[in-house]
Design an enzyme around this catalytic site. Structure first.
Site, PDB file in Angstrom:
ATOM      1  N   ASP A  44       0.868  -1.183   0.000  1.00 42.58           N
ATOM      2  CA  ASP A  44       0.000   0.000   0.000  1.00 42.58           C
ATOM      3  C   ASP A  44       0.900   1.226   0.000  1.00 42.58           C
ATOM      4  O   ASP A  44       2.131   1.111   0.033  1.00 42.58           O
ATOM      5  CB  ASP A  44      -0.955  -0.030   1.203  1.00 42.58           C
ATOM      6  N   ASP A  53      -7.750  -7.550   0.246  1.00 43.34           N
ATOM      7  CA  ASP A  53      -6.830  -7.744   1.366  1.00 43.34           C
ATOM      8  C   ASP A  53      -7.560  -7.332   2.618  1.00 43.34           C
ATOM      9  O   ASP A  53      -8.458  -6.477   2.577  1.00 43.34           O
ATOM     10  CB  ASP A  53      -5.571  -6.885   1.226  1.00 43.34           C
TER      11      ASP A  53
END
Lengths: 395, 395
Positions: free
Chosen positions: B111, B290
């Site tokens: 991320d 996720d």
């Protein structure tokens, strides 16, 4: 000493007391080391052996699958004190004992709970009858006696169970050590009686090991070893060592006791120790060891390797991308780097403890397998002589 | 919107931007679900896929070997914020990136760090330039900008990296959501520019995914999705959902955004979610997920199974010696009982978290593999219809 003949009689009479088989397959010519095997109803144990400690029914941070397939543990320990308090006897009995509860299908040994009562519980009170104590978890009151500790170990159902003893601290005054040893001997006769009166609960045999005490006093150790030897148990343990005394004294007492305990029975040195302690004690004739060191020190970031001791939290490993242990046999040794493992410890990640515990247990089991191999090959002392300096150095 | 043509130009020009391959191998006739595959330099990912979260370079309480062989994870996540702070860029670069550091050889996604800056760090200050913040670990001051977050993700070296965005909380006022979305779009152009100006560091390709924002406002989500779609990236993400809004709103926004994002590129719904959330979102056209839920909730004793949700700390499991999950695919499902797992949690034993994390991850990966199978077999919606009520019930 008047009770010995009766004890012997009971031991030989009791059908539970003859089923474990121990045989010596090789001896070292330069020392008292021997390579053997113990056959139990849950499988064979190659000796000398190290037994990982599974306090509350789990060897901390290690899956049973890893213990079996990677560490190749042949027998694990359970702590009677912990298991009695949690999950408790009712659940253990319903599960068919500890094997049924934790899914470990190989041999298990349980201690008698005495050591933890002295080291963990609150407000313990010892008298001839037994020990009353308060749980370290919730303060609840309990009592351990030679009789109920036998009953508890019947319910836990380990293959090898230990007599209820008092483990003296170090240092310990002579008078206290002597009285304590005599109490341990008295308790043993009650343990043997109760053991004889009861049967295993789950269809496989259990063996009772008595424990030599006597602190660091040679005459007491001799007296205790002679008493224990005369009992004729299937295996014998040496307790009350590795409690803070210098290593030299531990070796001296171990050598003395091993020279008296019967040669044809396995000898178990309780709570020992460092890799070097284990090799030295194998040379003195010890066959079985247990210690929290590989797992507890592992959780603190200390790794034992064939090249020395690593404190993985040390700054020096920060950018060391070499394998954790290039000589190691465990999958973790090759898969992870020192820098990564250090990072896990610094970041407080559980995987750090998991890797270090697995590495250390794998190393301890490798070490005793190697010792066994060298005993059988005839070069044990030479190999040990080369290993000890490496094992004890700090990397 | 003036920047779009330039962005597109850059994206098509950049040789780094065309190497990931996504192909759709099957579609569900009754929904927008699709089964596909993403080919990266570290291997192929079968979609729909769930990506276990490996915050600080470790999926908590799970060995990389288990992740690969037991969970069968095809791609894992790393958090830029955490990795940037610990072990830090110098070590990651010396290790050859995160793959070299943690030994995970399959694809990794990172991320952008934005979410953690907002949720974890102290004294953060956001302006058009970027975000300044203080580390939650030691209070040290840092700055994230679209440019340096690209540089950081080059150093971490994930196969898929994310654009730097602002993730709005829920609820969020319309004015703030609009300004934030526009800032995210501006930052995207800076991310793309920097990404284009730099090269991967370790000899394999990296793909940049932009992120749709717009909170829970349909018009903003539409505007953002159109903007993001027009950028022509290799894959697109939906951010700012699963932050506390009702599931219906999450699904509504996801459906809207999926209808606009290009069909031929993978769609990644960030931070989602429960097993039911995942199946519903697959039906809406999402390919990648996720979430910390399987590991975080696992560490708290919550197990997801195909029969429902288990709180293993519950008294009711105390003497339940049945397998953890008789339908489960993981070795832990068959090897351990519910009563044993409960005991581990009650006793605070690490093995409890290890078992629950492994079980949950194995279940999540099984679930997306099953979803994929049913998409390819043509009965996905029927299967989902049967699964959802079971997945959401409490056992």
């Amino acid at each position: 000493m008047a009770k010995i003949p009766i004890l012997c009689y009971l031991l030989y009479l009791c059908p539970n007391f003859a089923r474990m088989e121990f045989s010596i397959l090789g001896r070292d010519a330069q020392s008292s080391a021997r390579a053997g095997q113990i056959i139990t109803d849950h499988g064979t144990i190659q000796t000398p052996i190290f037994m990982p400690v599974g306090t509350a029914g789990t060897v901390k941070a290690v899956h049973q699958r890893e213990l079996k397939e990677d560490v190749k543990a042949e027998i694990i320990l359970g702590n009677t004190y912990h298991l009695y308090l949690r999950p408790g006897l009712e659940i253990l009995k319903s599960a068919g004992g500890l094997h049924g509860f934790n899914g470990w299908e190989r041999p298990i040994l349980t201690d008698s709970g005495g050591y933890q009562v002295y080291s963990l519980s609150d407000r313990r009170k010892l008298n001839e009858e037994g020990v009353t104590f308060q749980s370290h978890i919730d303060g609840s009151r309990h009592k351990f006696s030679p009789e109920n500790v036998m009953d508890i170990q019947r319910i836990i159902g380990a293959d090898i169970i230990m007599a209820f003893d008092e483990c003296t601290p170090y240092p310990c005054e002579y008078g206290y050590a002597e009285r304590s040893m005599k109490l341990t001997h008295q308790w043993l006769s009650r343990c043997v009686k109760r053991f004889h009166e009861t049967d295993p609960l789950y269809g496989y045999n259990q063996s009772l090991f008595p424990i030599v005490q006597g602190s660091t006093y040679a005459d007491l150790r001799r007296e205790s070893a002679e008493y224990i030897a005369s009992v004729g148990a299937e295996g014998n343990a040496i307790g009350g060592l590795s409690v803070g005394e210098p290593h030299e004294i531990m070796y001296e007492m171990t050598a003395l006791v091993c020279s008296i305990l019967p040669d044809e029975k396995p000898r178990y040195l309780m709570g020992v120790g460092t890799p070097a302690n284990i090799l030295e004690s194998i040379a003195l004739g010890v066959d079985m060891f247990d210690c929290v060191m590989p797992t507890r020190n592992g959780r603190n970031g200390m790794l034992f390797t064939s090249q020395g001791i690593i404190n993985i939290r040390n700054e020096k490993w920060k950018s060391d991308f070499s394998q954790i242990d290039s000589d190691g046999q465990m999958f973790v040794d090759a898969q992870y780097s020192k820098a990564y493992l250090r990072h896990l410890f610094v970041a407080g990640e559980m995987l750090g403890s998991m890797i270090a515990s697995l590495h250390n247990l794998g190393f301890y089991l490798w070490l005793v397998r190697e010792a066994r191999k060298h005993i059988l090959e005839g070069d044990f002392m030479q190999w040990k002589h080369g290993m000890i300096p490496r094992l004890t150095q700090r990397l």
